[in-house]
Design an enzyme around this catalytic site. Structure first.
Site, PDB file in Angstrom:
ATOM      1  N   ARG A   1       0.864  -1.149  -0.117  1.00 37.84           N
ATOM      2  CA  ARG A   1      -0.051  -0.095   0.099  1.00 37.84           C
ATOM      3  C   ARG A   1       0.924   1.205  -0.158  1.00 37.84           C
ATOM      4  O   ARG A   1       0.419   2.482  -0.636  1.00 37.84           O
ATOM      5  CB  ARG A   1      -0.946  -0.083   1.017  1.00 37.84           C
ATOM      6  CG  ARG A   1      -2.010   1.117   1.234  1.00 37.84           C
ATOM      7  CD  ARG A   1      -3.216   1.378   2.008  1.00 37.84           C
ATOM      8  NE  ARG A   1      -2.859   0.500   3.176  1.00 37.84           N
ATOM      9  CZ  ARG A   1      -2.243   1.026   4.340  1.00 37.84           C
ATOM     10  NH1 ARG A   1      -1.809   2.259   4.497  1.00 37.84           N
ATOM     11  NH2 ARG A   1      -2.270   0.310   5.495  1.00 37.84           N
TER      12      ARG A   1
ATOM     13  N   TYR B   1     -16.352  14.825 -17.143  1.00 47.50           N
ATOM     14  CA  TYR B   1     -16.606  13.013 -16.775  1.00 47.50           C
ATOM     15  C   TYR B   1     -17.734  12.963 -15.914  1.00 47.50           C
ATOM     16  O   TYR B   1     -17.437  13.723 -14.767  1.00 47.50           O
ATOM     17  CB  TYR B   1     -15.470  12.269 -16.631  1.00 47.50           C
ATOM     18  CG  TYR B   1     -15.590  10.848 -16.436  1.00 47.50           C
ATOM     19  CD1 TYR B   1     -15.961  10.233 -17.516  1.00 47.50           C
ATOM     20  CD2 TYR B   1     -15.670  10.312 -15.232  1.00 47.50           C
ATOM     21  CE1 TYR B   1     -16.114   8.729 -17.268  1.00 47.50           C
ATOM     22  CE2 TYR B   1     -16.058   9.129 -15.009  1.00 47.50           C
ATOM     23  CZ  TYR B   1     -16.173   8.197 -16.131  1.00 47.50           C
ATOM     24  OH  TYR B   1     -16.529   6.995 -15.906  1.00 47.50           O
TER      25      TYR B   1
ATOM     26  N   ASP C   1      -7.553  16.263 -16.628  1.00 48.98           N
ATOM     27  CA  ASP C   1      -7.824  14.864 -17.065  1.00 48.98           C
ATOM     28  C   ASP C   1      -7.481  14.718 -18.365  1.00 48.98           C
ATOM     29  O   ASP C   1      -8.193  15.419 -19.438  1.00 48.98           O
ATOM     30  CB  ASP C   1      -9.086  14.509 -16.428  1.00 48.98           C
ATOM     31  CG  ASP C   1      -9.450  13.270 -17.012  1.00 48.98           C
ATOM     32  OD1 ASP C   1      -9.103  12.716 -17.651  1.00 48.98           O
ATOM     33  OD2 ASP C   1     -10.650  12.872 -16.017  1.00 48.98           O
TER      34      ASP C   1
ATOM     35  N   LYS D   1      -8.313   3.082 -19.858  1.00 42.17           N
ATOM     36  CA  LYS D   1      -8.701   3.718 -21.065  1.00 42.17           C
ATOM     37  C   LYS D   1      -7.561   3.457 -22.112  1.00 42.17           C
ATOM     38  O   LYS D   1      -7.121   2.313 -22.143  1.00 42.17           O
ATOM     39  CB  LYS D   1      -9.375   5.218 -21.499  1.00 42.17           C
ATOM     40  CG  LYS D   1     -10.515   5.299 -20.263  1.00 42.17           C
ATOM     41  CD  LYS D   1     -11.640   4.517 -20.397  1.00 42.17           C
ATOM     42  CE  LYS D   1     -12.449   4.639 -19.159  1.00 42.17           C
ATOM     43  NZ  LYS D   1     -12.847   5.950 -18.543  1.00 42.17           N
TER      44      LYS D   1
HETATM   45  C1  LIG Z   1     -13.378   6.582 -17.379  1.00 40.37           C
HETATM   46  C2  LIG Z   1     -13.031   8.063 -17.176  1.00 40.37           C
HETATM   47  C3  LIG Z   1     -12.587   8.519 -15.644  1.00 40.37           C
HETATM   48  C4  LIG Z   1     -12.984   7.419 -14.709  1.00 40.37           C
HETATM   49  O1  LIG Z   1     -11.863   6.423 -14.680  1.00 40.37           O
HETATM   50  P1  LIG Z   1     -12.336   5.031 -13.967  1.00 40.37           P
HETATM   51  O2  LIG Z   1     -11.077   4.040 -14.451  1.00 40.37           O
HETATM   52  O3  LIG Z   1     -13.485   4.460 -14.714  1.00 40.37           O
HETATM   53  O4  LIG Z   1     -12.546   5.222 -12.494  1.00 40.37           O
HETATM   54  C5  LIG Z   1     -12.480   9.864 -15.594  1.00 40.37           C
HETATM   55  N1  LIG Z   1     -12.233  10.603 -16.355  1.00 40.37           N
HETATM   56  C6  LIG Z   1     -12.439  10.202 -17.762  1.00 40.37           C
HETATM   57  C7  LIG Z   1     -12.318  11.351 -18.693  1.00 40.37           C
HETATM   58  C8  LIG Z   1     -12.853   9.019 -18.186  1.00 40.37           C
HETATM   59  O5  LIG Z   1     -13.171   8.819 -19.521  1.00 40.37           O
END
Ligand SMILES: *Cc1c(COP(=O)(O)O)cnc(C)c1O
Length: 397
Positions: free
Chosen positions: A60, A113, A185, A210
């Site tokens: 952790r 998001y 992000d 992603k």
């Molecule tokens: C999918 C996504 C998230 C969240 O990510 P997770 O891995 O599903 O928790 C945050 N920001 C964007 C732009 C995303 O596409």
């Protein structure tokens, strides 16, 4: 353990297998250190390790496979250090809860998001953090929103599902002048297309689920820090938060990351190609992709995303809501799913799924139509994808 194992019983031998050291060569693939805890030869070494982030104690607090992923993404983004989390939302939570206290204020882009928007709503309602939303296109709006207690500007490089491109350098500069750090992000762009730290960002967030991992087999999140000071502060909270990455998840992400530039390059090219073909189709009313000359942020995209406008295309079907829903059912090659950034092409209908809480007026304000389809383009051959889209369009009312 001593080499004198002859006297040991099976119960003991079973849990103390010999270790095979790798000497004289290096494994080419990144080793998977799945173990959650590390042992020491001396009490002093263990005591020292608690104050030395470079020595691993307990996963952790840090793990070699997870650290490899953190360092890899930090280098790709041009940051000083990174923290890896169990998901993208874990990373966003880790940053916001690690940074903000009751009474603090945050400025965020309006079209966020969905999970991030829900988290900000919760921070405002239950933790006394003030939030002001801005469009993401006008630096003056950020200037007007600044308050003495503003602690963060939160942006997204490419918005979902509108593909609006945020003018990062212009907005970040206004916050920086006031001494306010910015977080971006960068999930939709990936570090191949945009490196927000070069545009002044202090933190870059990724849902590694992603484009970074890319194969629909792992959840993950990463926060990259431009400087070590903020990293230390958020790392301290991350250890308490405990939303860390499992080593196997980090290993899968590292495996996918190796081909991220190849995948994203192809996805951008195919997305731009399909966007052009869709724009010429009579069943399609509007197409949104930053590479299209008619995109509202085309000029910003050329400056910020010179290597490509990303793999996400969204388009509005002339037939409205029913057409959007019929289309996502009519595709055969493309999969109807809620994710993006995968090697496979994925489609979804935001108005009835990810953005279902929004009424018609709110959808309109967010730039999403009743018939909008979001498509995350994969690495399949462009002509096979076009054949699939064409047959689906032909069967759409
Ligand atoms: C999918 C996504 C998230 C969240 O990510 P997770 O891995 O599903 O928790 C945050 N920001 C964007 C732009 C995303 O596409």
């Amino acid at each position: 353990m001593s080499d004198d194992t002859a006297a040991l019983r099976p119960e003991t031998l079973a849990v103390h297998p010999p270790r095979v050291p790798v000497t004289g060569s290096t494994p080419l693939g990144v080793p998977l250190h799945q173990g959650h805890v590390f042992s020491f030869d001396s009490a002093d070494a263990m005591a020292d390790a608690f104050d030395s982030p470079g020595t691993f104690v307990y996963s952790r607090l840090g793990n070699p496979t997870v650290r490899t992923l953190e360092d890899a993404v930090a280098r790709l983004e041009g940051g000083a250090a990174a923290l890896s989390y169990a998901s993208g939302m874990g990373a966003i939570n880790g940053l916001l809860l690690g940074l903000l206290s009751a009474g603090d204020h945050l400025i965020a882009q309006r079209c966020l998001y969905g999970g991030t928007y829900a988290l900000l709503t919760d921070l405002a309602a239950r933790r006394g953090v003030g939030v002001t939303y801005v469009s993401g296109t006008d630096p003056e709006e950020v200037r007007r929103a600044l308050r003495p207690e503003t602690r963060l500007l939160y942006l997204e490089t490419i918005a979902n599902p509108t593909t609006r491109v945020c003018d990062l350098p212009a907005l970040i500069a206004v916050a920086a002048e006031a001494g306010v750090p910015s977080a971006v992000d960068n999930t939709f762009a990936s570090p191949l297309l945009c490196r927000p730290i070069e545009h002044g960002a202090d933190v870059v967030i990724h849902s590694a689920t992603k484009y970074l991992s890319g194969h629909a087999d792992v959840l993950g999140g990463v926060a990259v820090f431009a400087d070590a000071g903020l990293y230390d502060r958020i790392r301290h909270y991350a250890v308490e938060q405990g939303a860390v990455t499992d080593p196997f998840a980090a290993w899968l992400t590292l495996r996918g990351l190796q081909t991220m530039p190849l995948r994203v390059e192809r996805q951008c090219a195919t997305a731009a190609d399909l966007a052009g073909r869709l724009a010429a189709h009579p069943a399609v009313a509007t197409v949104r992709h930053p590479a299209l000359a008619g995109h509202p942020d085309h000029a910003v995209a050329r400056r910020l995303l010179p290597r490509g406008g990303g793999g996400v295309v969204s388009f509005d079907l002339a037939g409205g809501r029913e057409a959007g829903r019929a289309f996502v059912e009519a595709v055969r090659l493309a999969a109807l799913t809620a994710s993006l950034g995968d090697v496979k092409t994925l489609v979804m209908h935001p108005a009835s799924t990810s953005h279902r809480q929004l009424d018609a007026a709110a959808l309109d304000a967010a730039g999403i139509g009743q018939g909008t389809v979001r498509m995350s383009v994969g690495v399949e051959h462009v002509d096979d994808l076009w054949a699939d889209l064409e047959q689906a369009l032909a069967r759409t009312p």
